[in-house]
Motif scaffolding. Sequence first.
Motif, PDB file in Angstrom:
ATOM      1  N   GLY A   1      43.890  48.508  44.793  1.00 30.68           N
ATOM      2  CA  GLY A   1      44.937  49.369  44.272  1.00 30.68           C
ATOM      3  C   GLY A   1      44.719  49.807  42.845  1.00 30.68           C
ATOM      4  O   GLY A   1      45.544  50.534  42.287  1.00 30.68           O
ATOM      5  N   GLU A   2      43.614  49.390  42.220  1.00 31.02           N
ATOM      6  CA  GLU A   2      43.352  49.756  40.833  1.00 31.02           C
ATOM      7  C   GLU A   2      41.860  49.914  40.604  1.00 31.02           C
ATOM      8  O   GLU A   2      41.026  49.381  41.345  1.00 31.02           O
ATOM      9  CB  GLU A   2      43.922  48.706  39.878  1.00 31.02           C
TER      10      GLU A   2
ATOM     11  N   ARG B   1      47.361  41.887  41.952  1.00 29.20           N
ATOM     12  CA  ARG B   1      47.362  43.336  41.912  1.00 29.20           C
ATOM     13  C   ARG B   1      48.409  43.872  42.871  1.00 29.20           C
ATOM     14  O   ARG B   1      48.735  43.257  43.873  1.00 29.20           O
ATOM     15  CB  ARG B   1      45.978  43.878  42.284  1.00 29.20           C
ATOM     16  N   ARG B   2      48.875  45.071  42.569  1.00 29.22           N
ATOM     17  CA  ARG B   2      49.889  45.691  43.404  1.00 29.22           C
ATOM     18  C   ARG B   2      49.207  46.384  44.580  1.00 29.22           C
ATOM     19  O   ARG B   2      48.580  47.433  44.428  1.00 29.22           O
ATOM     20  CB  ARG B   2      50.677  46.719  42.588  1.00 29.22           C
ATOM     21  N   THR B   3      49.242  45.793  45.722  1.00 27.47           N
ATOM     22  CA  THR B   3      48.644  46.369  46.914  1.00 27.47           C
ATOM     23  C   THR B   3      49.682  46.401  48.016  1.00 27.47           C
ATOM     24  O   THR B   3      50.709  45.741  47.960  1.00 27.47           O
ATOM     25  CB  THR B   3      47.432  45.542  47.381  1.00 27.47           C
TER      26      THR B   3
ATOM     27  N   PRO C   1      45.790  52.513  37.953  1.00 28.63           N
ATOM     28  CA  PRO C   1      46.038  52.694  39.384  1.00 28.63           C
ATOM     29  C   PRO C   1      45.006  53.609  40.016  1.00 28.63           C
ATOM     30  O   PRO C   1      44.545  54.580  39.411  1.00 28.63           O
ATOM     31  CB  PRO C   1      47.442  53.310  39.422  1.00 28.63           C
ATOM     32  N   CYS C   2      44.636  53.300  41.212  1.00 31.34           N
ATOM     33  CA  CYS C   2      43.662  54.103  41.943  1.00 31.34           C
ATOM     34  C   CYS C   2      44.257  55.466  42.264  1.00 31.34           C
ATOM     35  O   CYS C   2      45.365  55.555  42.799  1.00 31.34           O
ATOM     36  CB  CYS C   2      43.246  53.386  43.228  1.00 31.34           C
TER      37      CYS C   2
ATOM     38  N   ARG D   1      46.865  55.791  45.197  1.00 33.59           N
ATOM     39  CA  ARG D   1      48.038  55.684  44.332  1.00 33.59           C
ATOM     40  C   ARG D   1      48.552  54.252  44.240  1.00 33.59           C
ATOM     41  O   ARG D   1      49.755  53.995  44.247  1.00 33.59           O
ATOM     42  CB  ARG D   1      49.137  56.624  44.812  1.00 33.59           C
ATOM     43  N   GLY D   2      47.602  53.310  44.197  1.00 35.30           N
ATOM     44  CA  GLY D   2      47.957  51.918  43.991  1.00 35.30           C
ATOM     45  C   GLY D   2      48.292  51.157  45.245  1.00 35.30           C
ATOM     46  O   GLY D   2      48.536  49.953  45.186  1.00 35.30           O
TER      47      GLY D   2
END
Length: 370
Positions: A166-167, A105-107, A184-185, A189-190
Amino acid sequence: MSTDYYALLGVPRDATDDDIKRAYRRRARELHPDRTGGDTEAEALFKEVTKAYEVLRDPERRARYDRFGPEGADTPAGAGDFFGGGGLGDLFDAFFGGGGMGGARRTGPIRGADAEVVLELEFRQAVFGAARDVTVEEPVACDTCEGSGARQGTTAIRCPDCQGSGELRRVRQSILGQVVTAVPCGRCRGAGETIPSPCPDCRGEGRRVEERTFSVEVPAGIDHGSTLRLTGRGPAGQRGGPPGDLYVHLAVRPDPRFARQGSDLHADLHVSMAQAALGAVVPFDTLEGTEQLTVPAGTQTGYVIRLRSKGVPHVRGRGRGDLHVRVVVDTPTALTREQEELLRRLALERGEDVAPAEEGFMSRLRSAFG
């Protein structure tokens, strides 16, 4: 249908996790509705195979299945339990070879976007290269918080909505059962983090917009429409994220005398009728200085004089192109009486037919009344 999950996947009971994953990918490709054309029996078997895989890939559920059977492996359906906390990503892997939603995940800090700017060049600068400055307005890291976005003495915390992932995962019903999608959260905002005490200067962004000037080394031989990439000179990322890249698009102003074709230059040399007929040595201004060009006697318009290695340097190699000078013979106009008489005598000597001389006003008046 068989309730033996090992049999459904075609693996022995002591199969490894990799064996189970490979078997599932093979069976999923065979039974997927897109390949079976809507066969209801194949669709039902596809669901069973997917369920078998979800059970056997989870060590705890597999242990309960081995001990109690299918009923023991089932757990109460939850918002994200249908795919065993990541099975949807494995389903994407089965058909697209990885890179699905079950991956990393994109964190953390997010890389800044790329930026673009247009740089205008003179023709000579594009041919021989030049150092030019470009000025852009773009986000840069905040000096007060050093790009973190947090007030001095404080730090970011894990986002309470996505728990740092992040999501957010959402569940919807489909013909195959529950499908989990990730978005995306909205709170972080991810990034996976929130800032309780934002920096007063950048308001938690970790960056602010400033005007920046960069020196661009334009290589010799660059052409109109080319693009230079300045790595790491783009906008800074949010909250300490690395900067993006700056792309410099080059616009070369045309030259009134020279035309470019690849690495060659083309230009015209105007000579008089007498110079073309009798021959001459004529000065010609190149981009680097004056050259004395020899025009042979009897030269016609269109004759080309080639100056080797006087063209454009090769960008990706050694050497240069050539300069091609095209001779243009100019016809004289606004002749004096003496010049006209000389040309008529020349035409008479060469046996050439020319238009008769124009009579003056008084001569035409006498002819009219005579």
